[in-house]
Design an enzyme around this catalytic site. Structure first.
Site, short mmCIF file in Angstrom:
data_model
loop_
_atom_site.label_atom_id
_atom_site.label_comp_id
_atom_site.label_asym_id
_atom_site.label_seq_id
_atom_site.Cartn_x
_atom_site.Cartn_y
_atom_site.Cartn_z
N GLY A 88 -3.56 3.28 3.27
CA GLY A 88 -2.33 3.63 3.27
C GLY A 88 -1.20 3.09 3.50
N LEU A 89 0.01 4.01 3.36
CA LEU A 89 1.44 2.38 3.96
C LEU A 89 2.01 1.68 3.00
CD1 LEU A 89 0.88 2.62 7.73
CD2 LEU A 89 1.83 4.40 6.39
N CYS A 90 1.61 1.96 2.02
CA CYS A 90 2.35 0.68 1.08
C CYS A 90 2.61 1.51 -0.29
CB CYS A 90 0.96 0.19 0.29
SG CYS A 90 -0.54 1.16 0.06
N GLY A 91 3.62 2.49 -0.56
CA GLY A 91 4.59 2.87 -0.91
C GLY A 91 4.03 3.63 -1.93
N PHE A 93 1.93 2.27 -3.84
CA PHE A 93 0.69 1.32 -5.16
C PHE A 93 -1.00 2.03 -5.84
CE2 PHE A 93 -3.24 -1.25 -4.55
CZ PHE A 93 -2.48 -2.03 -5.57
#
Length: 292
Positions: A88-91, A93
């Site tokens: 994760g940690l990708c908005g 997406f």
């Protein structure tokens, strides 16, 4: 009102987080360049292969066509191959891809179709499991692959072909995110089985020429279609990888800037509280002196 020590602890904590997000942004930016080059380099091959398949497919029809081209002849059971990232940690997406898949699921269910899901990537599986857990028939874990390549696409392709050979579905559709820029990734759906050329791809103009193939078109397609399937999957994986790093870089950049803004606000509140404490102490000293 928090004490000065609590303010100092919070400021130190946010600064530590800011260092992490800044480092992740720089790592994502470095990986993005390579991933973007891979995705762009794979596009001409995928487009050319699609034109070849479109050309050969126009010369065959009916029962003589390979199974991957003609399908089962039915349109009742749909397999959705939902391709997301393992991390994760990708908005938004992964959420955008899953949202597109959910919309298709709702459309198919409303039309009375049966839906099955093959999840590629942990994040998509976790999101789909909340509402459609019973529809997930297979999960492909790609976390062991440090670099996305042919091995990863073959793993996904084999899972799809196994389900197709077992008669588990009639139509397979792939969901992924096409990379356009760092701030723009477009959720895309591509039909895998029955195989067909993507929209906008037309057979080459032979200008009236007639070609005889040896072996026949059917035999060539029989050999090419699995490669074409793997090629589409590989292209989608590379597009997803580039999109993930682009989205992560943007998300970490926003997080870093937000952390900076929060540090400024906390520092301002800390200084005000410190000033108020000093003023209070001075007043107490003056009051005590006057009392004497």
């Amino acid at each position: 009102m928090p004490s000065l020590k609590e303010f100092r602890n919070r400021i130190a904590s946010v600064k530590s987080t800011q260092k992490i997000t800044k480092a992740m942004q720089m790592v994502a930016a470095a990986k993005l360049k390579r991933a973007q080059s891979q995705a762009e380099a794979a596009r001409p091959y995928a487009e050319r292969m699609a034109r070849v398949i479109a050309n050969l497919a126009s010369a065959v029809s009916g029962d003589s066509a390979p199974m991957l081209l003609r399908g089962t002849g039915k349109d009742q059971v749909h397999l959705l191959v939902v391709m997301t990232s393992e991390r994760g940690l990708c908005g938004g997406f992964n959420t955008q891809i899953v949202r597109a898949a959910r919309e298709r699921i709702n459309e198919l269910l409303a039309a009375g179709k049966t839906v099955k899901i093959l999840a590629v990537g942990k994040k998509g599986r976790d999101q789909l499991r909340r509402l459609h857990g019973e529809k997930i028939v297979r999960y492909v874990d790609l976390s062991a692959f440090k670099n996305i390549g042919a091995d990863a696409s073959h793993l996904v392709g084999e899972a799809i072909l196994e389900l197709f050979a077992a008669g588990e579905f009639d139509v397979a559709t792939l969901f992924f995110s096409r990379f356009k820029s760092v701030i723009s990734q477009v959720p895309t759906a591509t039909q895998l089985i029955p195989a067909r050329a993507p929209e906008g791809v037309t057979p080459p103009d032979l200008k009236g020429a007639v070609y005889e193939y040896e072996p026949s078109e059917e035999e060539i397609l029989e050999a090419l279609l699995p490669q074409y399937l793997n090629g589409q999957i590989l292209q989608a994986l590379l597009e997803n990888q580039a999109g993930f790093y682009g989205a992560q870089m943007s998300a970490m950049d926003s997080a870093t800037r937000n952390a900076g803004d929060l540090i400024k606000k906390l520092t301002l509140r800390y200084n005000r509280q410190r000033q108020a404490n000093i003023t209070k102490e001075l007043i107490e000293i003056i009051s005590g002196a006057e009392a004497l």
